[in-house]
Structures are given as C-alpha cells and as structure tokens.
Design a protein around this motif. Structure first.
Motif, PDB file in Angstrom:
ATOM      1  N   UNK A  37       0.821  -1.213   0.000  1.00 24.06           N
ATOM      2  CA  UNK A  37       0.000   0.000   0.000  1.00 24.06           C
ATOM      3  C   UNK A  37       0.861   1.271   0.000  1.00 24.06           C
ATOM      4  N   UNK A  38       0.193   2.395  -0.184  1.00 21.30           N
ATOM      5  CA  UNK A  38       0.879   3.685  -0.160  1.00 21.30           C
ATOM      6  C   UNK A  38       1.239   4.091   1.266  1.00 21.30           C
ATOM      7  N   UNK A  39       0.285   3.936   2.194  1.00 20.61           N
ATOM      8  CA  UNK A  39       0.510   4.326   3.585  1.00 20.61           C
ATOM      9  C   UNK A  39      -0.186   3.337   4.507  1.00 20.61           C
ATOM     10  N   UNK A  40       0.570   2.865   5.507  1.00 20.71           N
ATOM     11  CA  UNK A  40       0.021   1.919   6.474  1.00 20.71           C
ATOM     12  C   UNK A  40       0.342   2.417   7.874  1.00 20.71           C
ATOM     13  N   UNK A  41      -0.683   2.427   8.710  1.00 15.40           N
ATOM     14  CA  UNK A  41      -0.569   2.919  10.074  1.00 15.40           C
ATOM     15  C   UNK A  41      -0.989   1.808  11.024  1.00 15.40           C
ATOM     16  N   UNK A  42      -0.161   1.561  12.020  1.00 10.68           N
ATOM     17  CA  UNK A  42      -0.501   0.609  13.070  1.00 10.68           C
ATOM     18  C   UNK A  42      -0.793   1.366  14.344  1.00 10.68           C
ATOM     19  N   UNK A  43      -1.895   1.049  14.994  1.00  8.00           N
ATOM     20  CA  UNK A  43      -2.228   1.675  16.282  1.00  8.00           C
ATOM     21  C   UNK A  43      -2.283   0.586  17.343  1.00  8.00           C
ATOM     22  N   UNK A  44      -1.614   0.852  18.457  1.00  6.62           N
ATOM     23  CA  UNK A  44      -1.465  -0.117  19.540  1.00  6.62           C
ATOM     24  C   UNK A  44      -1.471   0.655  20.852  1.00  6.62           C
ATOM     25  N   UNK A  45      -2.107   0.091  21.890  1.00  3.70           N
ATOM     26  CA  UNK A  45      -2.173   0.822  23.160  1.00  3.70           C
ATOM     27  C   UNK A  45      -1.060   0.469  24.142  1.00  3.70           C
ATOM     28  N   UNK A  46      -0.261  -0.522  23.857  1.00  2.00           N
ATOM     29  CA  UNK A  46       0.845  -0.906  24.740  1.00  2.00           C
ATOM     30  C   UNK A  46       2.113  -0.188  24.258  1.00  2.00           C
ATOM     31  N   UNK A  47       2.611   0.773  25.039  1.00  2.00           N
ATOM     32  CA  UNK A  47       3.753   1.581  24.586  1.00  2.00           C
ATOM     33  C   UNK A  47       4.985   0.758  24.198  1.00  2.00           C
TER      34      UNK A  47
END
Length: 153
Positions: A37-47
């Motif tokens: 893909x062009x842009x991929x973002x991962x979001x996670x709550x564990x720092x």
C-alpha cells in the motif's frame, strides 16, 4: 490468520491505498501491508509494543507509521482509510472505525464476546454498508490498556 486477512482484503490493497491496522502488536502485519500500500498505520495501546514495532519495521525495511492509542477509536488524524484490519475482538458495533472507512472500503474485524466471528463490512461507492459473517474465530478482546493490565495481574 494474517495471510487469510491479507488475501481477503486484497481487492482494497494497492499502491494508492491507505490502511489502518488496529491492535498492531509487534507490527508484523503492518509491515506486510506497508509493502502492498501507499501508507500503512498501526495503532497499539501498549507503549512497549509500539516501540518494538518501530524497531521491527526498521529491520524489515518497511515504511509504516506506528502510533500509541486506543484502537477502538481508530486513528481519525489520517482517515479515511481504504481498508481497516482489527487484530483483537471488538464487543459491539465498530461505529468509529466505520466512520473512518472510505467509500468504497473494507473493515475486517473479529466481533463478539463468547461467540466470535470475523465480520467484513464493505462500504460501496455510495457509502452503503454490506456486512458478511466470514468465519468463527477466537481472539483476545480489544480493550483499554487499563483493563488489559488488570486482567494480566
């Protein structure tokens, strides 16, 4: 399961697509998606996992963004997304995630509590949603960091 998810989402994965990976964990799937893909973002709550994901992505030569946050709320700063993958089980209707989905777009998400299923939401060009129950699964719950830490003690 990652391979199955990628194959299912494949019609929405291309070099112009923007993808959100909710509950990105170690970043493995986020890195795979970044190559498609062009842009991929991962979001996670564990720092600690966010930091490790960044290290893993650098080692893999993957260009992706990892952010710390409550994935149940998505990541509106970069919305809308062509595709959203969720790697933990949501209990309820994922309104915030659906609101951040492009038209057309796909949300691939495990939903349920005792009985869990992969649910695929597809938004057509007019913004109309179609829902498909794909298969039964067993995932950890998509929850807050506080609730996750309490359960692990």
């Amino acid at each position: 399961m990652h391979a199955y998810a990628v194959s299912y989402m494949e019609p929405y994965l291309n070099k112009e697509a923007k993808v959100l990976d909710v509950g990105s964990g170690s970043g493995y799937l986020t890195c795979v998606l970044s190559h498609l893909t062009k842009k991929t973002i991962g979001i996670e709550h564990v720092p600690q996992l966010v930091q490790q994901s960044r290290i893993n992505a650098q080692r893999a030569g993957a260009e992706c963004l990892f952010v710390e946050g409550d994935g149940r709320l998505g990541y509106p700063q970069e919305a809308p997304y062509d595709c959203i993958h969720v790697g933990a089980c949501f209990d309820g209707h994922p309104v915030a995630l659906l609101d951040q989905l492009k038209a057309p777009g796909m949300l691939f998400i495990p939903i349920g509590k005792e009985e869990q299923h992969i649910i695929v939401y597809e938004k057509d060009v007019n913004g109309e949603l179609q829902t498909k129950k794909v298969m039964g699964v067993r995932y950890v719950p998509l929850t807050s960091l506080d609730k996750q830490l309490i359960k692990s003690v």
